[in-house]
Write an enzyme that holds these catalytic residues in place. Structure first.
Site, PDB file in Angstrom:
ATOM      1  N   LYS A   9      -2.346  -0.171  -4.441  1.00 33.62           N
ATOM      2  CA  LYS A   9      -3.295   0.790  -5.014  1.00 33.62           C
ATOM      3  C   LYS A   9      -4.099   0.171  -6.169  1.00 33.62           C
ATOM      4  O   LYS A   9      -3.761  -0.912  -6.665  1.00 33.62           O
ATOM      5  CB  LYS A   9      -2.519   2.034  -5.466  1.00 33.62           C
ATOM      6  CG  LYS A   9      -1.901   2.840  -4.301  1.00 33.62           C
ATOM      7  CD  LYS A   9      -1.155   4.062  -4.823  1.00 33.62           C
ATOM      8  CE  LYS A   9      -0.624   4.937  -3.693  1.00 33.62           C
ATOM      9  NZ  LYS A   9       0.100   6.132  -4.230  1.00 33.62           N
ATOM     10  N   TYR A  49      -5.416  11.411   2.794  1.00 34.73           N
ATOM     11  CA  TYR A  49      -4.576  12.329   2.018  1.00 34.73           C
ATOM     12  C   TYR A  49      -4.802  13.789   2.407  1.00 34.73           C
ATOM     13  O   TYR A  49      -4.545  14.692   1.605  1.00 34.73           O
ATOM     14  CB  TYR A  49      -4.816  12.131   0.519  1.00 34.73           C
ATOM     15  CG  TYR A  49      -4.086  10.926  -0.064  1.00 34.73           C
ATOM     16  CD1 TYR A  49      -2.706  10.760   0.116  1.00 34.73           C
ATOM     17  CD2 TYR A  49      -4.754   9.966  -0.824  1.00 34.73           C
ATOM     18  CE1 TYR A  49      -2.024   9.670  -0.427  1.00 34.73           C
ATOM     19  CE2 TYR A  49      -4.073   8.874  -1.377  1.00 34.73           C
ATOM     20  CZ  TYR A  49      -2.713   8.732  -1.168  1.00 34.73           C
ATOM     21  OH  TYR A  49      -2.035   7.661  -1.718  1.00 34.73           O
ATOM     22  N   PHE A  57      -2.585  18.208  -7.779  1.00 32.07           N
ATOM     23  CA  PHE A  57      -2.841  16.804  -8.103  1.00 32.07           C
ATOM     24  C   PHE A  57      -3.892  16.160  -7.192  1.00 32.07           C
ATOM     25  O   PHE A  57      -4.263  15.002  -7.391  1.00 32.07           O
ATOM     26  CB  PHE A  57      -1.533  16.002  -8.054  1.00 32.07           C
ATOM     27  CG  PHE A  57      -0.832  16.005  -6.714  1.00 32.07           C
ATOM     28  CD1 PHE A  57      -1.197  15.117  -5.709  1.00 32.07           C
ATOM     29  CD2 PHE A  57       0.216  16.909  -6.464  1.00 32.07           C
ATOM     30  CE1 PHE A  57      -0.553  15.122  -4.473  1.00 32.07           C
ATOM     31  CE2 PHE A  57       0.862  16.919  -5.224  1.00 32.07           C
ATOM     32  CZ  PHE A  57       0.475  16.021  -4.228  1.00 32.07           C
ATOM     33  N   ARG A  85       9.640   2.003   2.551  1.00 35.36           N
ATOM     34  CA  ARG A  85       9.797   3.131   1.614  1.00 35.36           C
ATOM     35  C   ARG A  85      10.917   2.850   0.615  1.00 35.36           C
ATOM     36  O   ARG A  85      10.799   3.168  -0.561  1.00 35.36           O
ATOM     37  CB  ARG A  85      10.099   4.433   2.385  1.00 35.36           C
ATOM     38  CG  ARG A  85       8.981   4.919   3.294  1.00 35.36           C
ATOM     39  CD  ARG A  85       7.839   5.575   2.593  1.00 35.36           C
ATOM     40  NE  ARG A  85       8.194   6.769   1.857  1.00 35.36           N
ATOM     41  CZ  ARG A  85       7.301   7.549   1.242  1.00 35.36           C
ATOM     42  NH1 ARG A  85       5.994   7.256   1.288  1.00 35.36           N
ATOM     43  NH2 ARG A  85       7.672   8.612   0.574  1.00 35.36           N
ATOM     44  N   THR A  91       8.607   8.456  -5.071  1.00 34.03           N
ATOM     45  CA  THR A  91       7.203   8.733  -5.388  1.00 34.03           C
ATOM     46  C   THR A  91       6.932   8.677  -6.889  1.00 34.03           C
ATOM     47  O   THR A  91       5.939   8.112  -7.322  1.00 34.03           O
ATOM     48  CB  THR A  91       6.824  10.127  -4.832  1.00 34.03           C
ATOM     49  OG1 THR A  91       7.047  10.118  -3.420  1.00 34.03           O
ATOM     50  CG2 THR A  91       5.374  10.467  -5.109  1.00 34.03           C
ATOM     51  N   ARG A 102       8.127   0.581  -7.522  1.00 33.72           N
ATOM     52  CA  ARG A 102       7.645   1.635  -8.416  1.00 33.72           C
ATOM     53  C   ARG A 102       8.442   1.679  -9.718  1.00 33.72           C
ATOM     54  O   ARG A 102       7.880   1.911 -10.785  1.00 33.72           O
ATOM     55  CB  ARG A 102       7.666   2.975  -7.678  1.00 33.72           C
ATOM     56  CG  ARG A 102       6.494   3.086  -6.673  1.00 33.72           C
ATOM     57  CD  ARG A 102       6.669   4.233  -5.716  1.00 33.72           C
ATOM     58  NE  ARG A 102       5.430   4.587  -5.011  1.00 33.72           N
ATOM     59  CZ  ARG A 102       5.367   5.458  -4.022  1.00 33.72           C
ATOM     60  NH1 ARG A 102       6.475   6.076  -3.606  1.00 33.72           N
ATOM     61  NH2 ARG A 102       4.220   5.730  -3.438  1.00 33.72           N
ATOM     62  N   ASN A 112       1.397   5.000  -9.210  1.00 33.67           N
ATOM     63  CA  ASN A 112       2.647   4.499  -8.619  1.00 33.67           C
ATOM     64  C   ASN A 112       2.466   3.286  -7.698  1.00 33.67           C
ATOM     65  O   ASN A 112       3.350   2.964  -6.898  1.00 33.67           O
ATOM     66  CB  ASN A 112       3.435   5.636  -7.955  1.00 33.67           C
ATOM     67  CG  ASN A 112       2.711   6.257  -6.775  1.00 33.67           C
ATOM     68  OD1 ASN A 112       1.630   5.818  -6.401  1.00 33.67           O
ATOM     69  ND2 ASN A 112       3.315   7.273  -6.200  1.00 33.67           N
ATOM     70  N   HIS A 115       1.403   2.456  -1.595  1.00 34.59           N
ATOM     71  CA  HIS A 115       1.581   3.483  -0.566  1.00 34.59           C
ATOM     72  C   HIS A 115       2.255   2.869   0.650  1.00 34.59           C
ATOM     73  O   HIS A 115       1.959   1.726   1.010  1.00 34.59           O
ATOM     74  CB  HIS A 115       0.215   4.044  -0.126  1.00 34.59           C
ATOM     75  CG  HIS A 115       0.292   4.884   1.124  1.00 34.59           C
ATOM     76  ND1 HIS A 115       0.591   6.221   1.089  1.00 34.59           N
ATOM     77  CD2 HIS A 115       0.164   4.551   2.437  1.00 34.59           C
ATOM     78  CE1 HIS A 115       0.625   6.678   2.343  1.00 34.59           C
ATOM     79  NE2 HIS A 115       0.369   5.688   3.182  1.00 34.59           N
ATOM     80  N   GLU A 126      -2.229   6.919  10.184  1.00 29.41           N
ATOM     81  CA  GLU A 126      -2.858   6.198   9.070  1.00 29.41           C
ATOM     82  C   GLU A 126      -3.419   4.826   9.460  1.00 29.41           C
ATOM     83  O   GLU A 126      -4.488   4.437   8.967  1.00 29.41           O
ATOM     84  CB  GLU A 126      -1.833   5.993   7.936  1.00 29.41           C
ATOM     85  CG  GLU A 126      -1.439   7.279   7.244  1.00 29.41           C
ATOM     86  CD  GLU A 126      -0.371   7.090   6.182  1.00 29.41           C
ATOM     87  OE1 GLU A 126      -0.138   8.031   5.411  1.00 29.41           O
ATOM     88  OE2 GLU A 126       0.242   6.004   6.114  1.00 29.41           O
TER      89      GLU A 126
END
Ligand code: DAT
Ligand code: MG
Length: 150
Positions: A9, A49, A57, A85, A91, A102, A112, A115, A126
């Site tokens: 990100k 998203y 948010f 993950r 998250t 993270r 964070n 993704h 995705e």
């Protein structure tokens, strides 16, 4: 073999953590089958998203993910979705297990760093948002037999 979409990100790119994050996935044994540097448009962010539309948010999330360049990748490997993950952590970085990306580099949910698709269905949705079929390569590495048992 599973495939999963990764986004390094904007905060991670700005903080010079691209290499650090790729390194963690690469040394785990996951195979990079697609990768590019890009800036996500608001239209693409809204599609990616879409499940979060309407949440408090959401506007901040769209602003953040479109604010600066990202690195997107498709990673392939045994149980890749779950493995990624777990390597990323929870998250909210404040709640992520030490040793995860993270937790090691973040403090707040809105910054964070990374993704990863959360299920096979999500990955199938995705990946085509970011890559065409010919941008995803099929190849083997000389080390594959030392990482994959069969
Ligand atoms: P993840 O990125 O772990 O898959 P998610 O899909 O539930 O998490 O949410 C997508 C992103 O939205 C997440 O990385 C950060 C942001 N987000 C989620 N829940 C949030 C919250 N309660 N407050 C602020 N930002 C949130
Ligand atoms: Mg998610």
């Amino acid at each position: 073999m599973e495939r999963t979409l990764i986004i390094i990100k904007p905060d991670a790119v700005q903080r010079g953590l691209i290499g650090e994050i790729i390194r963690r996935f690469e040394r785990r044994g996951l195979r990079i089958v697609a990768m590019k540097l890009m800036q996500i448009t608001p239209e693409l962010a809204e599609r990616h998203y879409a499940v979060h539309r309407g949440k408090p948010f959401y506007p901040g999330l769209i602003r953040y993910i479109t604010s600066a360049p990202v690195v997107v990748m498709v990673l392939e490997g045994t149980r890749a979705i779950e493995v990624v993950r777990r390597t990323m952590g929870a998250t909210n970085p404040a709640e992520a297990a030490p040793g995860t990306i993270r937790a090691d580099f973040g403090l707040e949910v809105g910054r964070n760093l990374v993704h990863g698709s959360d299920s096979p269905e999500t990955a199938a949705f995705e990946i085509p948002l970011f890559f065409t079929d010919d941008e995803i390569l099929s190849y083997s590495r000389a080390t594959d037999p030392w990482i994959f048992e069969s």
